[in-house]
Scaffold this motif. Structure first.
Motif, PDB file in Angstrom:
ATOM      1  N   LEU A   1       0.850  -1.195   0.000  1.00 17.84           N
ATOM      2  CA  LEU A   1       0.000   0.000   0.000  1.00 17.84           C
ATOM      3  C   LEU A   1       0.884   1.243   0.000  1.00 17.84           C
ATOM      4  CD1 LEU A   1      -2.874  -1.036   2.421  1.00 17.84           C
ATOM      5  CD2 LEU A   1      -2.885  -0.960  -0.070  1.00 17.84           C
ATOM      6  N   THR A   2       1.340   1.603  -1.201  1.00 14.69           N
ATOM      7  CA  THR A   2       2.228   2.746  -1.380  1.00 14.69           C
ATOM      8  C   THR A   2       1.672   3.670  -2.456  1.00 14.69           C
ATOM      9  OG1 THR A   2       3.558   1.702  -3.109  1.00 14.69           O
ATOM     10  CG2 THR A   2       4.242   1.305  -0.808  1.00 14.69           C
ATOM     11  N   GLU A   3       2.138   4.912  -2.450  1.00 13.62           N
ATOM     12  CA  GLU A   3       1.738   5.861  -3.489  1.00 13.62           C
ATOM     13  C   GLU A   3       2.146   5.363  -4.873  1.00 13.62           C
ATOM     14  OE1 GLU A   3       1.756  10.373  -2.406  1.00 13.62           O
ATOM     15  OE2 GLU A   3       3.504   9.418  -1.444  1.00 13.62           O
ATOM     16  N   ASP A   4       3.348   4.776  -4.984  1.00 15.29           N
ATOM     17  CA  ASP A   4       3.801   4.262  -6.274  1.00 15.29           C
ATOM     18  C   ASP A   4       2.860   3.196  -6.807  1.00 15.29           C
ATOM     19  OD1 ASP A   4       5.994   5.961  -6.279  1.00 15.29           O
ATOM     20  OD2 ASP A   4       7.388   4.428  -5.559  1.00 15.29           O
ATOM     21  N   ASN A   5       2.410   2.293  -5.937  1.00 16.17           N
ATOM     22  CA  ASN A   5       1.526   1.218  -6.393  1.00 16.17           C
ATOM     23  C   ASN A   5       0.134   1.726  -6.750  1.00 16.17           C
ATOM     24  OD1 ASN A   5       3.430  -0.785  -6.381  1.00 16.17           O
ATOM     25  ND2 ASN A   5       2.828  -1.621  -4.405  1.00 16.17           N
ATOM     26  N   ILE A   6      -0.427   2.633  -5.951  1.00 14.89           N
ATOM     27  CA  ILE A   6      -1.774   3.097  -6.308  1.00 14.89           C
ATOM     28  C   ILE A   6      -1.734   3.946  -7.579  1.00 14.89           C
ATOM     29  CG2 ILE A   6      -2.627   2.915  -3.938  1.00 14.89           C
ATOM     30  CD1 ILE A   6      -2.605   5.979  -3.783  1.00 14.89           C
ATOM     31  N   ALA A   7      -0.574   4.537  -7.895  1.00 15.09           N
ATOM     32  CA  ALA A   7      -0.442   5.306  -9.141  1.00 15.09           C
ATOM     33  C   ALA A   7      -0.473   4.397 -10.371  1.00 15.09           C
ATOM     34  CB  ALA A   7       0.852   6.113  -9.116  1.00 15.09           C
ATOM     35  N   LYS A   8      -0.210   3.104 -10.187  1.00 15.73           N
ATOM     36  CA  LYS A   8      -0.240   2.147 -11.307  1.00 15.73           C
ATOM     37  C   LYS A   8      -1.660   1.759 -11.707  1.00 15.73           C
ATOM     38  CE  LYS A   8       4.204   0.199  -9.957  1.00 15.73           C
ATOM     39  NZ  LYS A   8       4.883  -0.964  -9.357  1.00 15.73           N
ATOM     40  N   ILE A   9      -2.633   2.105 -10.888  1.00 19.53           N
ATOM     41  CA  ILE A   9      -4.018   1.730 -11.167  1.00 19.53           C
ATOM     42  C   ILE A   9      -4.625   2.798 -12.077  1.00 19.53           C
ATOM     43  CG2 ILE A   9      -6.281   1.313 -10.129  1.00 19.53           C
ATOM     44  CD1 ILE A   9      -4.694   0.234  -7.673  1.00 19.53           C
ATOM     45  N   VAL A  10      -5.012   2.375 -13.273  1.00 24.56           N
ATOM     46  CA  VAL A  10      -5.489   3.300 -14.296  1.00 24.56           C
ATOM     47  C   VAL A  10      -6.982   3.099 -14.519  1.00 24.56           C
ATOM     48  CG1 VAL A  10      -5.223   4.022 -16.708  1.00 24.56           C
ATOM     49  CG2 VAL A  10      -3.223   3.220 -15.413  1.00 24.56           C
ATOM     50  N   ARG A  11      -7.734   4.187 -14.334  1.00 20.05           N
ATOM     51  CA  ARG A  11      -9.180   4.127 -14.562  1.00 20.05           C
ATOM     52  C   ARG A  11      -9.471   3.758 -16.016  1.00 20.05           C
ATOM     53  NH1 ARG A  11     -10.165   9.775 -11.698  1.00 20.05           N
ATOM     54  NH2 ARG A  11      -7.924   9.704 -11.767  1.00 20.05           N
ATOM     55  N   GLY A  12     -10.407   2.839 -16.183  1.00 21.86           N
ATOM     56  CA  GLY A  12     -10.797   2.402 -17.516  1.00 21.86           C
ATOM     57  C   GLY A  12      -9.921   1.307 -18.090  1.00 21.86           C
ATOM     58  N   GLU A  13      -8.846   0.939 -17.398  1.00 28.59           N
ATOM     59  CA  GLU A  13      -7.927  -0.078 -17.920  1.00 28.59           C
ATOM     60  C   GLU A  13      -7.632  -1.198 -16.926  1.00 28.59           C
ATOM     61  OE1 GLU A  13      -4.304   1.557 -19.504  1.00 28.59           O
ATOM     62  OE2 GLU A  13      -5.369   3.197 -20.502  1.00 28.59           O
ATOM     63  N   THR A  14      -7.299  -0.848 -15.696  1.00 31.92           N
ATOM     64  CA  THR A  14      -6.874  -1.845 -14.714  1.00 31.92           C
ATOM     65  C   THR A  14      -8.049  -2.738 -14.320  1.00 31.92           C
ATOM     66  OG1 THR A  14      -5.255  -0.242 -13.881  1.00 31.92           O
ATOM     67  CG2 THR A  14      -5.708  -2.150 -12.498  1.00 31.92           C
ATOM     68  N   THR A  15      -7.768  -4.032 -14.198  1.00 32.34           N
ATOM     69  CA  THR A  15      -8.815  -4.991 -13.827  1.00 32.34           C
ATOM     70  C   THR A  15      -8.805  -5.221 -12.314  1.00 32.34           C
ATOM     71  OG1 THR A  15      -7.396  -6.938 -14.006  1.00 32.34           O
ATOM     72  CG2 THR A  15      -8.526  -6.200 -16.031  1.00 32.34           C
ATOM     73  N   ALA A  16      -9.887  -5.800 -11.835  1.00 31.25           N
ATOM     74  CA  ALA A  16      -9.995  -6.147 -10.419  1.00 31.25           C
ATOM     75  C   ALA A  16      -8.871  -7.105 -10.023  1.00 31.25           C
ATOM     76  CB  ALA A  16     -11.358  -6.777 -10.126  1.00 31.25           C
ATOM     77  N   LYS A  17      -8.561  -8.072 -10.870  1.00 35.74           N
ATOM     78  CA  LYS A  17      -7.478  -9.016 -10.582  1.00 35.74           C
ATOM     79  C   LYS A  17      -6.152  -8.283 -10.460  1.00 35.74           C
ATOM     80  CE  LYS A  17      -5.092 -13.160 -12.272  1.00 35.74           C
ATOM     81  NZ  LYS A  17      -3.926 -12.795 -11.516  1.00 35.74           N
ATOM     82  N   GLU A  18      -5.904  -7.320 -11.331  1.00 39.34           N
ATOM     83  CA  GLU A  18      -4.651  -6.563 -11.271  1.00 39.34           C
ATOM     84  C   GLU A  18      -4.565  -5.725  -9.991  1.00 39.34           C
ATOM     85  OE1 GLU A  18      -3.760  -5.994 -16.049  1.00 39.34           O
ATOM     86  OE2 GLU A  18      -5.186  -4.645 -15.063  1.00 39.34           O
TER      87      GLU A  18
END
Length: 179
Positions: free
Chosen positions: A94-111
């Motif tokens: 749970l870091t800023e770097d990791n949450i920045a990897k989550i892209v709206r409209g692209e990232t899946t629940a599994k990812e």
């Protein structure tokens, strides 16, 4: 009961509680202290961290042991165990770097799960046609704890993300007086 008669049972009760706490504290670590990638075994990880909240087999033969310390710990540890049974890495996810990897409209629940681990509060909102996953976390430089919220549509795609102040956080009175 005289004034001194209640003291001995009280002291015994406190000692028992403290002893139990120390015993539990000795059984598990909260941050993986002492684990060494490449040297520590799967058994070492469980001896230090306890039983994982969840295990996840990866396609490359690794297994991830998840150790979320949510909601109050604000961290989620992933112990990656290689096919040889040795610790590959021990990571706070749970870091800023990791949450920045989550892209709206692209990232899946599994990812999202693979990156951050199990959510503290996965909830379904039928009227919104959304699943909302909550991850309590700390952000360096911010005094208040945060919640990272991930909204997923029925197709399992991230639609919205929010980083908000923890609405349940209640600062403790540090002995100050209110006038």
């Amino acid at each position: 009961m005289n004034d001194a008669a209640w003291v001995a049972p009280l002291i015994r009760g406190v000692a028992r509680s403290a002893g139990g706490f120390l015993l539990l504290a000795g059984c598990a670590s909260f941050d993986g202290r002492g684990l060494v990638p490449g040297q520590s075994s799967e058994r070492d990880v469980q001896a230090v961290m306890g039983k994982p909240a969840e295990t996840q087999a990866l396609a490359d033969g690794e297994t991830v042991y998840w150790y979320p310390q949510l909601p109050w710990g604000h961290v989620s540890y992933a112990a990656r165990i290689g096919p040889d049974g040795r610790l590959v890495a021990f990571e706070q996810r749970l870091t800023e770097d990791n949450i920045a990897k989550i892209v709206r409209g692209e990232t899946t629940a599994k990812e999202v799960h693979d990156l951050l681990g199990p959510a503290w509060q996965p909830e379904h909102y039928a009227n919104l046609q959304r699943d909302i996953w909550t991850y309590p976390m700390r952000v360096p430089g911010h005094a208040l704890p945060k919640w990272f919220l991930v909204q997923l549509s029925p197709d399992g795609i991230v639609r919205e993300t929010y980083l908000i102040d923890d609405p349940q956080f209640v600062p403790q009175d540090r002995g100050g007086r209110h006038r």
